[in-house]
Enzyme design. Structure first.
Site, PDB file in Angstrom:
ATOM      1  N   GLY A  36       4.722 152.698  69.830  1.00  0.00           N
ATOM      2  CA  GLY A  36       3.771 151.612  69.588  1.00  0.00           C
ATOM      3  C   GLY A  36       3.949 151.043  68.188  1.00  0.00           C
ATOM      4  O   GLY A  36       4.842 151.434  67.449  1.00  0.00           O
ATOM      5  N   TYR A 145       9.236 162.485  82.654  1.00  0.00           N
ATOM      6  CA  TYR A 145       8.057 161.605  82.701  1.00  0.00           C
ATOM      7  C   TYR A 145       7.226 161.914  83.947  1.00  0.00           C
ATOM      8  O   TYR A 145       6.015 162.143  83.864  1.00  0.00           O
ATOM      9  CB  TYR A 145       8.536 160.155  82.711  1.00  0.00           C
ATOM     10  CG  TYR A 145       7.449 159.107  82.733  1.00  0.00           C
ATOM     11  CD1 TYR A 145       6.624 158.895  81.625  1.00  0.00           C
ATOM     12  CD2 TYR A 145       7.271 158.278  83.845  1.00  0.00           C
ATOM     13  CE1 TYR A 145       5.650 157.909  81.639  1.00  0.00           C
ATOM     14  CE2 TYR A 145       6.309 157.286  83.865  1.00  0.00           C
ATOM     15  CZ  TYR A 145       5.501 157.100  82.760  1.00  0.00           C
ATOM     16  OH  TYR A 145       4.540 156.118  82.780  1.00  0.00           O
TER      17      TYR A 145
HETATM   18  P1  NAD Z   1       3.706 151.990  75.090  1.00  0.00           P
HETATM   19  O1  NAD Z   1       4.949 152.740  74.765  1.00  0.00           O
HETATM   20  O2  NAD Z   1       3.589 150.591  74.607  1.00  0.00           O
HETATM   21  O3  NAD Z   1       2.407 152.769  74.612  1.00  0.00           O
HETATM   22  C1  NAD Z   1       2.344 154.156  74.499  1.00  0.00           C
HETATM   23  C2  NAD Z   1       1.685 154.492  73.181  1.00  0.00           C
HETATM   24  O4  NAD Z   1       1.517 155.923  73.082  1.00  0.00           O
HETATM   25  C3  NAD Z   1       2.533 154.066  71.985  1.00  0.00           C
HETATM   26  O5  NAD Z   1       1.741 153.334  71.073  1.00  0.00           O
HETATM   27  C4  NAD Z   1       2.986 155.394  71.391  1.00  0.00           C
HETATM   28  O6  NAD Z   1       3.221 155.309  70.003  1.00  0.00           O
HETATM   29  C5  NAD Z   1       1.848 156.311  71.764  1.00  0.00           C
HETATM   30  N1  NAD Z   1       2.200 157.737  71.772  1.00  0.00           N
HETATM   31  C6  NAD Z   1       3.215 158.347  72.427  1.00  0.00           C
HETATM   32  N2  NAD Z   1       3.220 159.665  72.183  1.00  0.00           N
HETATM   33  C7  NAD Z   1       2.155 159.907  71.358  1.00  0.00           C
HETATM   34  C8  NAD Z   1       1.618 161.081  70.753  1.00  0.00           C
HETATM   35  N3  NAD Z   1       2.176 162.291  70.942  1.00  0.00           N
HETATM   36  N4  NAD Z   1       0.517 160.965  69.984  1.00  0.00           N
HETATM   37  C9  NAD Z   1      -0.071 159.757  69.782  1.00  0.00           C
HETATM   38  N5  NAD Z   1       0.389 158.618  70.321  1.00  0.00           N
HETATM   39  C10 NAD Z   1       1.496 158.689  71.097  1.00  0.00           C
HETATM   40  O7  NAD Z   1       3.573 152.025  76.698  1.00  0.00           O
HETATM   41  P2  NAD Z   1       2.506 151.356  77.673  1.00  0.00           P
HETATM   42  O8  NAD Z   1       3.241 150.552  78.675  1.00  0.00           O
HETATM   43  O9  NAD Z   1       1.413 150.734  76.901  1.00  0.00           O
HETATM   44  O10 NAD Z   1       1.956 152.645  78.444  1.00  0.00           O
HETATM   45  C11 NAD Z   1       0.713 153.236  78.092  1.00  0.00           C
HETATM   46  C12 NAD Z   1       0.343 154.303  79.108  1.00  0.00           C
HETATM   47  O11 NAD Z   1       0.254 153.739  80.419  1.00  0.00           O
HETATM   48  C13 NAD Z   1       1.357 155.453  79.201  1.00  0.00           C
HETATM   49  O12 NAD Z   1       0.657 156.673  79.365  1.00  0.00           O
HETATM   50  C14 NAD Z   1       2.135 155.132  80.458  1.00  0.00           C
HETATM   51  O13 NAD Z   1       2.650 156.290  81.072  1.00  0.00           O
HETATM   52  C15 NAD Z   1       1.075 154.459  81.318  1.00  0.00           C
HETATM   53  N6  NAD Z   1       1.697 153.557  82.306  1.00  0.00           N
HETATM   54  C16 NAD Z   1       2.141 152.331  81.951  1.00  0.00           C
HETATM   55  C17 NAD Z   1       2.731 151.509  82.910  1.00  0.00           C
HETATM   56  C18 NAD Z   1       3.203 150.111  82.593  1.00  0.00           C
HETATM   57  O14 NAD Z   1       3.716 149.444  83.490  1.00  0.00           O
HETATM   58  N7  NAD Z   1       3.056 149.584  81.409  1.00  0.00           N
HETATM   59  C19 NAD Z   1       2.899 151.972  84.224  1.00  0.00           C
HETATM   60  C20 NAD Z   1       2.451 153.258  84.529  1.00  0.00           C
HETATM   61  C21 NAD Z   1       1.836 154.033  83.568  1.00  0.00           C
END
Ligand code: NAD
Ligand code: UDP
Length: 313
Positions: A36, A145
């Protein structure tokens, strides 16, 4: 409510911060910025009801004062990110979920887990309903994942059954929109960036694999409704409009007016190992229980996303 959002500086997390603040709630965004960026939340800096804490949620989470809801969104989410960060992905799905649940238990807060359509793996049931247990390869590259999220669901149910935590599980299907990282490797930013740069659109495999894309504002509405509902079993949220990746490439070309060619590539790395051949949410349950369904058409959502990326390529 006072809401703590892990992954709050990510794509989805930052949109959730906006929504909860707009509804009058107080928001704590917690993120270690591994995928992020503070750019996603810089417009919120200095707001009374907003606090950002840089913290890796695989470690004990301390938060002063009351917390009414914990939304656990921290996790790499793009296949490229989790292939490059396999251990961090497993840790945040397992240890991070444990810590986030521990906080919810301590604070007597609601807990919402961001799970994923990847729990269905390469599905043998189509479209995917919540009662399908999935077809996941635990030892393949995507296993880091998929299995982390499956573990996270199991852990969430254990905290509900054993500790009485008031939990929700959302299974999110491919969601897109502004604030995705241009280079995060997912198909939406990849194709848009390639089209805007006049580079070839790289369709992996034969392009016959399908996905169903949901615009971010629709997803956020579904999350908000699920959190406020009494539904404790997993709920699919996504847009059921399914298309092949080849058709998606053609749509991006049409909407950007790009003259880029479309090329078929076979990545030599692990990106297409176990790539699900089809994916489409069955959202009957969300319709019935939450009165929710997506409102933004693929063309409108993509136009807004393309405008966001236009100034950034
Ligand atoms: P993203 O990578 O933009 O956001 C994930 C965030 O989590 C990032 O800001 C990252 O820095 C933070 N992060 C990761 N590990 C961390 C840790 N150990 N401690 C603190 N922060 C941590 O991805 P996104 O698309 O916004 O996805 C967010 C969530 O939604 C995830 O859990 C993902 O699995 C889930 N998701 C997203 C989608 C999609 O299509 N965007 C689909 C299915 C599930
Ligand atoms: N894909 C593609 N070209 C790209 C990136 C992705 O053809 O440049 C394909 C990928 O093989 C998959 C689909 O697009 O079939 C969606 O991939 P994404 O990485 O967005 O997420 P996934 O749905 O696989 O989690």
């Amino acid at each position: 409510m006072r809401v703590l959002i892990t992954g709050g500086a990510g794509f989805l997390g930052s949109h959730l911060c906006d929504r909860f603040l707009a509804e009058g709630h107080e928001v704590i965004a917690m993120d270690n910025l591994i995928t992020g960026s503070t750019a996603n939340i810089e417009h919120l800096a200095g707001r009374d009801r907003f606090l950002f804490i840089k913290h890796d949620v695989t470690n004990f989470i301390y938060s002063e004062g009351p917390v009414d809801a914990v939304l656990h969104f921290a996790s790499p989410a793009s296949p490229i990110d989790y292939l490059e960060l396999p251990i961090q992905t497993l840790k945040v799905g397992a240890l991070g979920t444990h810590k986030a649940l521990g906080l919810a238990k301590e604070k007597n807060a609601r807990f919402l887990l961001a799970s994923t359509s990847e729990v269905y793996g390469d599905p043998l049931i189509h479209p995917q309903t919540e009662d399908y247990w999935g077809n996941v390869n635990p030892v393949g590259p995507r296993g880091v994942y998929d299995e982390a999220k499956r573990f996270a669901e199991a852990m969430t149910m254990a905290y509900r059954r054993h500790h009485g935590v008031n939990t929700r599980i959302i299974r999110i299907f491919n969601t897109y929109g502004p604030r995705m990282r241009l280079a995060d490797g997912r198909v939406v930013p990849n194709f848009i960036a390639q089209a805007l740069r006049g580079e070839p659109l790289t369709v992996f495999g034969d392009g016959k694999q399908t996905r169903s894309f949901c615009y971010v504002s629709d997803l956020v509405e579904g999350i908000y409704r699920l959190l406020l509902s009494d539904e404790q079993d997993p709920t699919n949220i996504g847009n059921p409009r399914e298309m092949t990746i080849l058709a998606f490439a053609e749509k991006i070309k049409a909407l950007t007016g790009s003259k880029s060619p479309i090329t078929f590539v076979q990545p030599k790395d692990m990106r297409i190992t176990d790539d699900p051949k089809v994916r489409q949410p069955d959202i009957s349950k969300a319709r019935r229980v939450l009165g929710w369904e997506p409102k933004v058409s693929i063309d409108d959502g993509l136009k807004r996303t393309i405008e966001h990326f236009r100034s950034r390529v």
